[in-house]
Design a protein around this motif. Structure first.
Motif, PDB file in Angstrom:
ATOM      1  N   LEU A  61      -0.247   1.086  -7.137  1.00 53.27           N
ATOM      2  CA  LEU A  61       0.286   0.338  -6.001  1.00 53.27           C
ATOM      3  C   LEU A  61       0.757   1.333  -4.944  1.00 53.27           C
ATOM      4  N   GLU A 241       4.339  -5.913  -7.781  1.00 51.42           N
ATOM      5  CA  GLU A 241       4.203  -6.061  -6.327  1.00 51.42           C
ATOM      6  C   GLU A 241       5.296  -6.966  -5.778  1.00 51.42           C
ATOM      7  N   LYS A 245       8.515  -5.672  -3.422  1.00 44.67           N
ATOM      8  CA  LYS A 245       8.677  -6.239  -2.086  1.00 44.67           C
ATOM      9  C   LYS A 245      10.078  -6.815  -1.904  1.00 44.67           C
ATOM     10  N   ILE A 262       2.540  -3.562   1.000  1.00 46.05           N
ATOM     11  CA  ILE A 262       2.294  -3.208  -0.401  1.00 46.05           C
ATOM     12  C   ILE A 262       0.829  -3.502  -0.704  1.00 46.05           C
ATOM     13  N   TYR A 263       0.117  -2.480  -1.166  1.00 46.25           N
ATOM     14  CA  TYR A 263      -1.304  -2.625  -1.460  1.00 46.25           C
ATOM     15  C   TYR A 263      -1.551  -2.253  -2.918  1.00 46.25           C
ATOM     16  N   SER A 264      -2.347  -3.049  -3.568  1.00 48.63           N
ATOM     17  CA  SER A 264      -2.766  -2.719  -4.925  1.00 48.63           C
ATOM     18  C   SER A 264      -4.212  -2.256  -4.903  1.00 48.63           C
TER      19      SER A 264
END
Length: 405
Positions: A61, A241, A245, A262-264
């Motif tokens: 992440l 995630e 956040k 937030i990027y996975s």
């Protein structure tokens, strides 16, 4: 007449005009070869994207905060992403196993007569695990390096080869921003991630990057470019995630919903796959124009064939041939032309794709489904564009046909 007789007559008619039949098939051949090549390139790109994102590391992440303007303006009222945030994530989020805070810079690197500008990463010891890198030789940054702000550096595979092509880089000294750094390790090759070369890394201790290279300070603490982290497993990625956040909202009350990014790995891969799939469809659609042109060519030649063979049509109808027999014969000729052209086009497309990928860095992946679809579509085009000429032939009056000959 049965289908076998129709096929024999169709083949005989096509062989009687070999040059014309070959030129008619050419349009279909070019169209199919283009479609096969474009789809192969598109699918190969999708496969490469999947492999590249997998190289990021399992269950990874990424967290960043604020717009690019906010991240650069350290005097902004909204606090930037901080080292304290990374420590809070590691302490308070149970679904996260490892955390890697990162500072990304760009500065001059010199070694003897070599001088160039390169990206620099300020990292912690967890960077190696979170980012899924392997050491080639030497060691990685440790806690002592962080505590003492040591001027040590770990080089990516490509830049190590570039700086030290014929010597062992371990123990050598390079200069970054006119400061001397000792090379303590090199990374194993990892490849590119789209336009980012993962082997062109220059990694220094996070504290060294902040205190000696960045040259800026923040009243809030040590600002970060991003935080990379690993979820416990694939199942805990969504919960990690969500929890991260919420934690960022609590720690940065001035940040809006859009400021917390937030990027996975899965989300990035899905986005890239959608983009590549759209490009593949667009390329295939453009290449399909050649098939349309080839289909029009089939119809044109079949109309010419009907005009030339009015005596044959009239004679056959006078001898008792039904309209369905004439219709079937000309339809089979059209379908045969298109299908043969399609099969040749598929062969040309596959061969050209294999040759292109073997002599260049072009990434391709040939799908059996696309081959079957291309040949089927070719036959369908022949059927579609052959209906009108076939109907024209079937409706000819035998008496008028014989007189016109």
């Amino acid at each position: 007449m049965d289908i076998h007789d129709h096929l024999k007559m169709a083949l005989a008619a096509l062989m009687a005009n070999k040059l014309r039949s070959s030129l008619t098939m050419l349009g279909i051949t070019i169209g199919n070869a283009s479609v096969i090549a474009m789809v192969a390139i598109g699918q190969g790109t999708q496969k490469l994207a999947a492999e590249q994102f997998e190289s990021l590391g399992p269950n990874v992440l990424f967290v960043s905060l604020g717009s690019e303007r906010v991240r650069r303006d350290l005097s902004s009222k909204m606090k930037p992403l901080l080292l304290d945030d990374a420590e809070a994530i590691a302490k308070l989020i149970p679904s996260v196993s490892d955390v890697s805070p990162e500072i990304h810079l760009s500065d001059l690197i010199t070694y003897r007569d070599q001088l160039f500008k390169n990206g620099i990463v300020g990292a912690s010891p967890d960077y190696l695990l979170v980012r899924n890198y392997q050491l080639a030789q030497g060691r990685f940054i440790n806690k002592i390096d962080l505590r003492r702000t040591n001027r040590v550096v770990v080089l990516g595979a490509e830049i190590a080869q570039r700086l030290f092509p014929k010597q062992d880089p371990i123990g050598q000294q390079i200069r970054i921003k006119n400061l001397t750094f000792e090379v303590i390790g090199t990374l194993a090759p990892k490849g590119a991630l789209f336009d980012s070369n993962q082997d062109n890394k220059v990694i220094v201790p996070l504290t060294t990057a902040e205190n000696q290279l960045r040259g800026q300070t923040s009243p809030h603490g040590i600002p970060l470019t991003l935080i990379a982290m690993l979820a416990q497993d694939q199942e805990t990625v969504p919960s990690a995630e969500f929890q991260v956040k919420n934690l960022m909202r609590l720690r940065h009350p001035l940040a809006s919903e859009d400021d917390i990014n937030i990027y996975s790995q899965n989300a990035l891969l899905e986005s890239a796959s959608k983009t590549n799939a759209g490009l593949t469809r667009m390329l295939a659609a453009i290449a399909s124009i050649s098939l349309l042109v080839g289909g029009i060519g089939v119809m044109n030649i079949m109309l010419v064939s009907v005009t030339e063979r009015t005596q044959e049509i009239g004679l056959r109808k006078a001898l008792g041939a039904q309209e369905s027999d004439i219709l079937g014969q000309f339809l089979i000729e059209a379908v045969l032309l298109a299908t043969l052209g399609g099969a040749i086009g598929v062969s040309v497309g596959i061969g050209g794709t294999i040759i292109a990928s073997s002599v260049s860095s072009l990434v391709t992946s040939i799908s059996p489904v696309s081959i079957i679809a291309a040949i089927t579509v070719s036959g369908g085009i022949g059927l579609f564009f052959g209906v009108f000429p076939a109907k024209q032939a079937a409706k000819l009056d035998p008496i008028i046909a014989l007189r016109s000959s």
